[in-house]
Design a protein around this motif. Structure first.
Motif, PDB file in Angstrom:
ATOM      1  N   ARG A 109       0.730  -1.199  -0.022  1.00  0.00           N
ATOM      2  CA  ARG A 109      -0.053   0.294   0.110  1.00  0.00           C
ATOM      3  C   ARG A 109       0.865   1.041   0.002  1.00  0.00           C
ATOM      4  O   ARG A 109       1.803   1.437   0.562  1.00  0.00           O
ATOM      5  CB  ARG A 109      -1.092   0.157   1.295  1.00  0.00           C
ATOM      6  N   LEU A 110       0.305   2.121  -0.504  1.00  0.00           N
ATOM      7  CA  LEU A 110       1.091   3.681  -0.803  1.00  0.00           C
ATOM      8  C   LEU A 110       0.048   4.768  -0.495  1.00  0.00           C
ATOM      9  O   LEU A 110      -1.016   4.515  -1.248  1.00  0.00           O
ATOM     10  CB  LEU A 110       1.873   3.688  -2.190  1.00  0.00           C
ATOM     11  N   ASN A 111       0.164   5.368   0.335  1.00  0.00           N
ATOM     12  CA  ASN A 111      -0.460   6.899   0.208  1.00  0.00           C
ATOM     13  C   ASN A 111       0.039   7.954  -0.488  1.00  0.00           C
ATOM     14  O   ASN A 111       1.450   8.086   0.040  1.00  0.00           O
ATOM     15  CB  ASN A 111      -1.118   7.109   1.876  1.00  0.00           C
ATOM     16  N   ILE A 112      -0.597   8.593  -1.262  1.00  0.00           N
ATOM     17  CA  ILE A 112       0.227   9.661  -1.769  1.00  0.00           C
ATOM     18  C   ILE A 112      -0.809  10.726  -2.205  1.00  0.00           C
ATOM     19  O   ILE A 112      -2.044  10.427  -2.249  1.00  0.00           O
ATOM     20  CB  ILE A 112       0.679   9.062  -3.304  1.00  0.00           C
ATOM     21  N   GLU A 113      -0.178  12.019  -2.494  1.00  0.00           N
ATOM     22  CA  GLU A 113      -1.008  13.332  -2.689  1.00  0.00           C
ATOM     23  C   GLU A 113      -0.298  14.083  -3.596  1.00  0.00           C
ATOM     24  O   GLU A 113       0.712  13.819  -3.986  1.00  0.00           O
ATOM     25  CB  GLU A 113      -0.926  14.104  -1.214  1.00  0.00           C
ATOM     26  N   GLY A 114      -1.287  14.696  -4.293  1.00  0.00           N
ATOM     27  CA  GLY A 114      -0.880  15.499  -5.627  1.00  0.00           C
ATOM     28  C   GLY A 114      -1.621  16.237  -6.007  1.00  0.00           C
ATOM     29  O   GLY A 114      -3.027  16.578  -5.244  1.00  0.00           O
ATOM     30  N   ILE A 115      -1.500  17.224  -6.839  1.00  0.00           N
ATOM     31  CA  ILE A 115      -2.268  18.401  -7.301  1.00  0.00           C
ATOM     32  C   ILE A 115      -2.532  18.067  -9.099  1.00  0.00           C
ATOM     33  O   ILE A 115      -1.336  17.787  -9.523  1.00  0.00           O
ATOM     34  CB  ILE A 115      -1.778  19.682  -7.217  1.00  0.00           C
ATOM     35  N   GLY A 116      -3.426  18.078  -9.344  1.00  0.00           N
ATOM     36  CA  GLY A 116      -3.579  18.074 -10.841  1.00  0.00           C
ATOM     37  C   GLY A 116      -4.273  19.379 -11.421  1.00  0.00           C
ATOM     38  O   GLY A 116      -4.914  20.152 -10.685  1.00  0.00           O
ATOM     39  N   VAL A 117      -3.848  19.727 -12.503  1.00  0.00           N
ATOM     40  CA  VAL A 117      -4.638  20.839 -13.407  1.00  0.00           C
ATOM     41  C   VAL A 117      -5.275  20.242 -14.640  1.00  0.00           C
ATOM     42  O   VAL A 117      -4.702  19.865 -15.469  1.00  0.00           O
ATOM     43  CB  VAL A 117      -3.464  21.820 -13.699  1.00  0.00           C
ATOM     44  N   PHE A 118      -6.599  20.327 -14.625  1.00  0.00           N
ATOM     45  CA  PHE A 118      -7.134  19.882 -15.622  1.00  0.00           C
ATOM     46  C   PHE A 118      -8.084  21.019 -16.457  1.00  0.00           C
ATOM     47  O   PHE A 118      -8.518  21.922 -16.088  1.00  0.00           O
ATOM     48  CB  PHE A 118      -8.560  19.176 -15.062  1.00  0.00           C
ATOM     49  N   THR A 119      -7.734  21.022 -17.918  1.00  0.00           N
ATOM     50  CA  THR A 119      -8.025  21.959 -18.789  1.00  0.00           C
ATOM     51  C   THR A 119      -9.300  21.177 -19.627  1.00  0.00           C
ATOM     52  O   THR A 119      -8.723  20.261 -20.381  1.00  0.00           O
ATOM     53  CB  THR A 119      -7.133  22.434 -19.793  1.00  0.00           C
ATOM     54  N   PHE A 120     -10.356  21.743 -19.727  1.00  0.00           N
ATOM     55  CA  PHE A 120     -11.368  21.241 -20.554  1.00  0.00           C
ATOM     56  C   PHE A 120     -11.674  22.215 -21.892  1.00  0.00           C
ATOM     57  O   PHE A 120     -11.428  23.364 -21.933  1.00  0.00           O
ATOM     58  CB  PHE A 120     -12.684  21.286 -19.717  1.00  0.00           C
ATOM     59  N   ASP A 121     -12.276  21.298 -22.651  1.00  0.00           N
ATOM     60  CA  ASP A 121     -12.473  22.166 -24.319  1.00  0.00           C
ATOM     61  C   ASP A 121     -13.983  22.369 -24.058  1.00  0.00           C
ATOM     62  O   ASP A 121     -14.848  22.158 -23.054  1.00  0.00           O
ATOM     63  CB  ASP A 121     -12.339  21.293 -25.586  1.00  0.00           C
ATOM     64  N   GLU A 122     -14.749  22.793 -25.294  1.00  0.00           N
ATOM     65  CA  GLU A 122     -15.804  23.400 -25.167  1.00  0.00           C
ATOM     66  C   GLU A 122     -17.062  22.128 -24.971  1.00  0.00           C
ATOM     67  O   GLU A 122     -18.243  22.317 -24.787  1.00  0.00           O
ATOM     68  CB  GLU A 122     -16.318  23.945 -26.399  1.00  0.00           C
ATOM     69  N   GLN A 123     -16.612  20.796 -25.280  1.00  0.00           N
ATOM     70  CA  GLN A 123     -17.342  19.701 -24.895  1.00  0.00           C
ATOM     71  C   GLN A 123     -17.230  19.170 -23.726  1.00  0.00           C
ATOM     72  O   GLN A 123     -17.679  18.047 -23.461  1.00  0.00           O
ATOM     73  CB  GLN A 123     -17.278  18.737 -26.264  1.00  0.00           C
ATOM     74  N   ASN A 124     -16.623  19.765 -22.796  1.00  0.00           N
ATOM     75  CA  ASN A 124     -16.281  19.356 -21.421  1.00  0.00           C
ATOM     76  C   ASN A 124     -15.319  17.986 -21.411  1.00  0.00           C
ATOM     77  O   ASN A 124     -15.419  17.072 -20.721  1.00  0.00           O
ATOM     78  CB  ASN A 124     -17.390  19.117 -20.490  1.00  0.00           C
ATOM     79  N   LYS A 125     -14.577  18.029 -22.633  1.00  0.00           N
ATOM     80  CA  LYS A 125     -13.659  16.829 -22.724  1.00  0.00           C
ATOM     81  C   LYS A 125     -12.115  17.314 -22.385  1.00  0.00           C
ATOM     82  O   LYS A 125     -11.953  18.465 -22.272  1.00  0.00           O
ATOM     83  CB  LYS A 125     -13.423  16.422 -24.230  1.00  0.00           C
ATOM     84  N   LEU A 126     -11.290  16.472 -21.777  1.00  0.00           N
ATOM     85  CA  LEU A 126     -10.137  16.965 -21.316  1.00  0.00           C
ATOM     86  C   LEU A 126      -9.038  17.307 -22.297  1.00  0.00           C
ATOM     87  O   LEU A 126      -8.751  16.476 -23.310  1.00  0.00           O
ATOM     88  CB  LEU A 126      -9.553  16.002 -20.447  1.00  0.00           C
ATOM     89  N   ARG A 127      -8.702  18.609 -22.460  1.00  0.00           N
ATOM     90  CA  ARG A 127      -7.691  18.976 -23.319  1.00  0.00           C
ATOM     91  C   ARG A 127      -6.435  18.808 -22.999  1.00  0.00           C
ATOM     92  O   ARG A 127      -5.542  18.573 -23.748  1.00  0.00           O
ATOM     93  CB  ARG A 127      -7.887  20.391 -24.008  1.00  0.00           C
ATOM     94  N   HIS A 128      -6.210  18.954 -21.612  1.00  0.00           N
ATOM     95  CA  HIS A 128      -4.922  18.929 -21.181  1.00  0.00           C
ATOM     96  C   HIS A 128      -4.953  18.407 -19.452  1.00  0.00           C
ATOM     97  O   HIS A 128      -5.564  19.246 -18.759  1.00  0.00           O
ATOM     98  CB  HIS A 128      -4.036  20.126 -21.408  1.00  0.00           C
ATOM     99  N   VAL A 129      -4.173  17.613 -19.105  1.00  0.00           N
ATOM    100  CA  VAL A 129      -4.219  17.238 -17.573  1.00  0.00           C
ATOM    101  C   VAL A 129      -2.742  16.996 -17.309  1.00  0.00           C
ATOM    102  O   VAL A 129      -1.991  16.605 -17.879  1.00  0.00           O
ATOM    103  CB  VAL A 129      -4.822  15.968 -17.262  1.00  0.00           C
ATOM    104  N   ARG A 130      -2.333  17.924 -16.154  1.00  0.00           N
ATOM    105  CA  ARG A 130      -1.011  18.029 -15.775  1.00  0.00           C
ATOM    106  C   ARG A 130      -1.115  17.548 -14.163  1.00  0.00           C
ATOM    107  O   ARG A 130      -1.751  18.072 -13.493  1.00  0.00           O
ATOM    108  CB  ARG A 130      -0.359  19.514 -15.764  1.00  0.00           C
ATOM    109  N   GLU A 131      -0.311  16.328 -13.742  1.00  0.00           N
ATOM    110  CA  GLU A 131      -0.385  15.871 -12.349  1.00  0.00           C
ATOM    111  C   GLU A 131       0.977  16.017 -11.766  1.00  0.00           C
ATOM    112  O   GLU A 131       1.915  15.734 -12.410  1.00  0.00           O
ATOM    113  CB  GLU A 131      -0.623  14.278 -12.525  1.00  0.00           C
TER     114      GLU A 131
END
Length: 128
Positions: free
Chosen positions: A94-116
């Motif tokens: 088991r591993l506990n991990i924390e992070g921050i993601g930046v999610f950019t959506f397009d006009e159809q609410n699809k992910l254009r860019h995800v940075r973790e």
């Protein structure tokens, strides 16, 4: 995009990636030419096929795991997400991990860019 809508999509995204990994469902969150940087600093994965290969590789090392969205801030078409994860390896570690993601959506609410952003060394230590 409203914060509640972004939260719903992002929680479903993490579920498809980790809890019940489903490559078809996971890649459908992305625009056809979407980009995933997981983690930031590694070569960006461009397009659904490359993203599918990434998830397939993860499935070979991790068992059902959970990512919980702790905080989300949405501005325009982007959301910053603080999350934590309880990961289970195929070897039973088991591993506990924390992070921050930046999610950019397009006009159809699809992910254009995800940075973790997360502690890669911590994650890699359980796979060595």
């Amino acid at each position: 995009m409203k914060e509640a809508e972004a939260r719903q999509i992002i929680e479903a995204y993490f579920h498809a990636a980790m809890k019940e990994p489903d490559i078809r469902v996971f890649t459908a969150f992305f625009a056809p030419d979407g980009v995933l940087e997981d983690p930031v600093g590694t070569p960006p994965l461009r397009g659904r096929e490359a993203i599918a290969s990434f998830l397939e590789a993860g499935k070979s090392k991790l068992g059902p795991s959970e990512i919980v969205v702790r905080e989300i801030i949405t501005c325009g078409s982007e959301s910053a997400v603080r999350w934590s994860g309880d990961l289970l390896t195929k070897r039973g570690e088991r591993l506990n991990i924390e992070g921050i993601g930046v999610f950019t959506f397009d006009e159809q609410n699809k992910l254009r860019h995800v940075r973790e952003f997360y502690d890669v060394a911590k994650l890699l230590a359980i796979f060595s």
